[in-house]
Write a protein that holds these residues in place. Structure first.
Motif, PDB file in Angstrom:
ATOM      1  N   GLY A 159       0.826  -1.208   0.000  1.00 29.57           N
ATOM      2  CA  GLY A 159       0.000   0.000   0.000  1.00 29.57           C
ATOM      3  C   GLY A 159       0.856   1.252   0.000  1.00 29.57           C
ATOM      4  N   THR A 160       0.406   2.276  -0.747  1.00 25.19           N
ATOM      5  CA  THR A 160       1.104   3.555  -0.763  1.00 25.19           C
ATOM      6  C   THR A 160       0.082   4.668  -0.684  1.00 25.19           C
ATOM      7  OG1 THR A 160       1.047   3.664  -3.171  1.00 25.19           O
ATOM      8  CG2 THR A 160       3.016   2.687  -2.185  1.00 25.19           C
ATOM      9  N   ALA A 161       0.465   5.756  -0.017  1.00 24.16           N
ATOM     10  CA  ALA A 161      -0.412   6.924   0.075  1.00 24.16           C
ATOM     11  C   ALA A 161       0.084   7.974  -0.899  1.00 24.16           C
ATOM     12  CB  ALA A 161      -0.402   7.485   1.489  1.00 24.16           C
ATOM     13  N   ASP A 162      -0.849   8.606  -1.574  1.00 22.42           N
ATOM     14  CA  ASP A 162      -0.476   9.682  -2.481  1.00 22.42           C
ATOM     15  C   ASP A 162       0.028  10.865  -1.666  1.00 22.42           C
ATOM     16  OD1 ASP A 162      -1.265   8.183  -4.608  1.00 22.42           O
ATOM     17  OD2 ASP A 162      -3.144   9.257  -4.945  1.00 22.42           O
ATOM     18  N   SER A 163       1.079  11.475  -2.159  1.00 20.16           N
ATOM     19  CA  SER A 163       1.640  12.639  -1.487  1.00 20.16           C
ATOM     20  C   SER A 163       0.916  13.882  -1.989  1.00 20.16           C
ATOM     21  CB  SER A 163       3.131  12.729  -1.795  1.00 20.16           C
ATOM     22  OG  SER A 163       3.655  13.900  -1.245  1.00 20.16           O
ATOM     23  N   ILE A 164       0.243  14.561  -1.074  1.00 14.08           N
ATOM     24  CA  ILE A 164      -0.437  15.794  -1.454  1.00 14.08           C
ATOM     25  C   ILE A 164       0.222  16.940  -0.702  1.00 14.08           C
ATOM     26  CG2 ILE A 164      -2.627  14.617  -1.875  1.00 14.08           C
ATOM     27  CD1 ILE A 164      -3.629  15.911   0.730  1.00 14.08           C
ATOM     28  N   GLY A 201      -5.231   7.693   8.419  1.00 15.25           N
ATOM     29  CA  GLY A 201      -5.724   6.378   8.825  1.00 15.25           C
ATOM     30  C   GLY A 201      -5.533   6.146  10.309  1.00 15.25           C
ATOM     31  N   ARG A 202      -4.854   5.045  10.642  1.00 10.57           N
ATOM     32  CA  ARG A 202      -4.634   4.710  12.050  1.00 10.57           C
ATOM     33  C   ARG A 202      -3.660   5.663  12.734  1.00 10.57           C
ATOM     34  NH1 ARG A 202      -2.541  -0.382  13.333  1.00 10.57           N
ATOM     35  NH2 ARG A 202      -1.156  -0.155  11.570  1.00 10.57           N
ATOM     36  N   GLY A 203      -2.955   6.494  11.976  1.00 14.64           N
ATOM     37  CA  GLY A 203      -2.009   7.438  12.552  1.00 14.64           C
ATOM     38  C   GLY A 203      -2.626   8.739  13.015  1.00 14.64           C
ATOM     39  N   VAL A 204      -3.913   8.982  12.718  1.00 17.31           N
ATOM     40  CA  VAL A 204      -4.551  10.247  13.096  1.00 17.31           C
ATOM     41  C   VAL A 204      -4.578  10.421  14.612  1.00 17.31           C
ATOM     42  CG1 VAL A 204      -6.745  11.519  13.102  1.00 17.31           C
ATOM     43  CG2 VAL A 204      -5.908  10.502  10.991  1.00 17.31           C
ATOM     44  N   THR A 205      -5.012   9.415  15.328  1.00 18.72           N
ATOM     45  CA  THR A 205      -5.103   9.512  16.784  1.00 18.72           C
ATOM     46  C   THR A 205      -3.723   9.729  17.393  1.00 18.72           C
ATOM     47  OG1 THR A 205      -6.993   8.029  16.744  1.00 18.72           O
ATOM     48  CG2 THR A 205      -5.914   8.338  18.860  1.00 18.72           C
ATOM     49  N   LYS A 206      -2.736   9.025  16.898  1.00 16.80           N
ATOM     50  CA  LYS A 206      -1.375   9.159  17.414  1.00 16.80           C
ATOM     51  C   LYS A 206      -0.817  10.552  17.102  1.00 16.80           C
ATOM     52  CE  LYS A 206       0.809   5.195  17.895  1.00 16.80           C
ATOM     53  NZ  LYS A 206       1.655   4.019  17.694  1.00 16.80           N
ATOM     54  N   THR A 207      -1.178  11.112  15.958  1.00 16.56           N
ATOM     55  CA  THR A 207      -0.752  12.456  15.592  1.00 16.56           C
ATOM     56  C   THR A 207      -1.284  13.470  16.599  1.00 16.56           C
ATOM     57  OG1 THR A 207      -0.756  11.856  13.255  1.00 16.56           O
ATOM     58  CG2 THR A 207      -0.825  14.207  13.763  1.00 16.56           C
ATOM     59  N   ILE A 208      -2.560  13.371  16.913  1.00 14.69           N
ATOM     60  CA  ILE A 208      -3.178  14.295  17.871  1.00 14.69           C
ATOM     61  C   ILE A 208      -2.534  14.137  19.241  1.00 14.69           C
ATOM     62  CG2 ILE A 208      -5.329  14.859  19.063  1.00 14.69           C
ATOM     63  CD1 ILE A 208      -6.758  13.974  16.398  1.00 14.69           C
ATOM     64  N   THR A 209      -2.257  12.914  19.654  1.00 11.13           N
ATOM     65  CA  THR A 209      -1.612  12.671  20.943  1.00 11.13           C
ATOM     66  C   THR A 209      -0.244  13.336  20.992  1.00 11.13           C
ATOM     67  OG1 THR A 209      -2.781  10.574  21.190  1.00 11.13           O
ATOM     68  CG2 THR A 209      -0.785  10.865  22.514  1.00 11.13           C
ATOM     69  N   THR A 231      -5.635   9.691  -0.457  1.00 13.96           N
ATOM     70  CA  THR A 231      -5.942   8.554  -1.305  1.00 13.96           C
ATOM     71  C   THR A 231      -4.839   7.518  -1.147  1.00 13.96           C
ATOM     72  OG1 THR A 231      -7.082   9.967  -2.877  1.00 13.96           O
ATOM     73  CG2 THR A 231      -6.426   7.786  -3.659  1.00 13.96           C
ATOM     74  N   VAL A 232      -5.229   6.306  -0.811  1.00  9.92           N
ATOM     75  CA  VAL A 232      -4.276   5.216  -0.612  1.00  9.92           C
ATOM     76  C   VAL A 232      -4.495   4.200  -1.717  1.00  9.92           C
ATOM     77  CG1 VAL A 232      -3.532   3.381   0.953  1.00  9.92           C
ATOM     78  CG2 VAL A 232      -4.273   5.577   1.881  1.00  9.92           C
ATOM     79  N   VAL A 248      -8.780   7.712   2.941  1.00  9.93           N
ATOM     80  CA  VAL A 248      -8.706   7.574   4.393  1.00  9.93           C
ATOM     81  C   VAL A 248      -8.602   8.967   5.015  1.00  9.93           C
ATOM     82  CG1 VAL A 248      -7.658   5.273   4.362  1.00  9.93           C
ATOM     83  CG2 VAL A 248      -6.198   7.276   4.365  1.00  9.93           C
ATOM     84  N   PRO A 249      -9.166   9.150   6.207  1.00 11.58           N
ATOM     85  CA  PRO A 249      -9.060  10.456   6.861  1.00 11.58           C
ATOM     86  C   PRO A 249      -7.609  10.758   7.217  1.00 11.58           C
ATOM     87  CG  PRO A 249     -10.103   8.850   8.311  1.00 11.58           C
ATOM     88  CD  PRO A 249      -9.909   8.182   6.992  1.00 11.58           C
ATOM     89  N   ALA A 250      -7.267  12.032   7.176  1.00 11.97           N
ATOM     90  CA  ALA A 250      -5.913  12.473   7.501  1.00 11.97           C
ATOM     91  C   ALA A 250      -5.986  13.806   8.236  1.00 11.97           C
ATOM     92  CB  ALA A 250      -5.078  12.613   6.234  1.00 11.97           C
TER      93      ALA A 250
END
Length: 180
Positions: free
Chosen positions: A6-11, A65-73, A95-96, A116-118
């Motif tokens: 899997g890869t995420a598009d760089s925006i 994705g799963r990193g959103v919560t960790k980012t906020i923390t 977009t992934v 995915v949410p970011a």
């Protein structure tokens, strides 16, 4: 067994006007919060300086994705370590692209795209535009003490019979006495 890649598009950052050399902390689901914070805090507190001899004035944290919560923390902990930080937060979708390869020869793989949410959060020692959507001013961190709360009239204690097994009751209303 199908194999996943899997890869995420760089925006570009959804926050306008960011410097090209800004410290970018990419937070993923498997990132270690302690490592991210040690790195960012050392630079924001001036313990580690950039090549010009200056400490960092801004840092941006991104996660999806799963990193959103960790980012906020990470951001909330850093704001407590480095006081006076202005913040701008932006939510968006990434977009992934998921590629599933078949274990069988000659069977084509499956490619899927999903959104995915970011989140992108800018922390700055310098003031930011308070009219920018997602802006938060620096926090004033203070821990209220019981005496301060009592002086403000928010907390009163009522003592029943004084014995070693008597608990202290707290009255949080405006009445003059706590009921028995």
């Amino acid at each position: 067994m199908w194999h996943y890649n899997g890869t995420a598009d760089s925006i570009p950052y959804p926050i306008p006007g960011l410097a090209a050399d800004i410290l970018h902390m990419r937070v993923k689901g498997g990132s270690k919060i302690r490592s991210l914070l040690q790195f960012a805090a050392a630079r924001m507190q001036g313990e580690v300086r950039n090549p010009n001899g200056m400490s960092l004035r801004q840092v941006v944290f991104t996660g999806s994705g799963r990193g959103v919560t960790k980012t906020i923390t990470c951001v909330e902990i850093l704001k407590r370590k480095v006081e006076g930080l202005h913040q701008v937060s932006k939510l968006y979708y990434n977009t992934v692209k998921e590629v599933w390869k078949s274990p069988q020869q000659g069977v084509p793989g499956i490619t899927m795209e999903r959104r995915v949410p970011a989140i992108c959060i800018l922390l700055s020692k310098d003031p930011l535009d308070p009219q920018e959507p997602g802006y938060q001013p620096p926090q004033i961190i203070s821990v209220p003490t019981e005496d301060a709360e009592r002086r403000r009239g928010l907390l009163r204690t009522a003592h029943a019979h004084s014995s070693p097994h008597t608990a202290k009751r707290l009255c949080l209303d405006d009445s003059s006495a706590c009921p028995p």
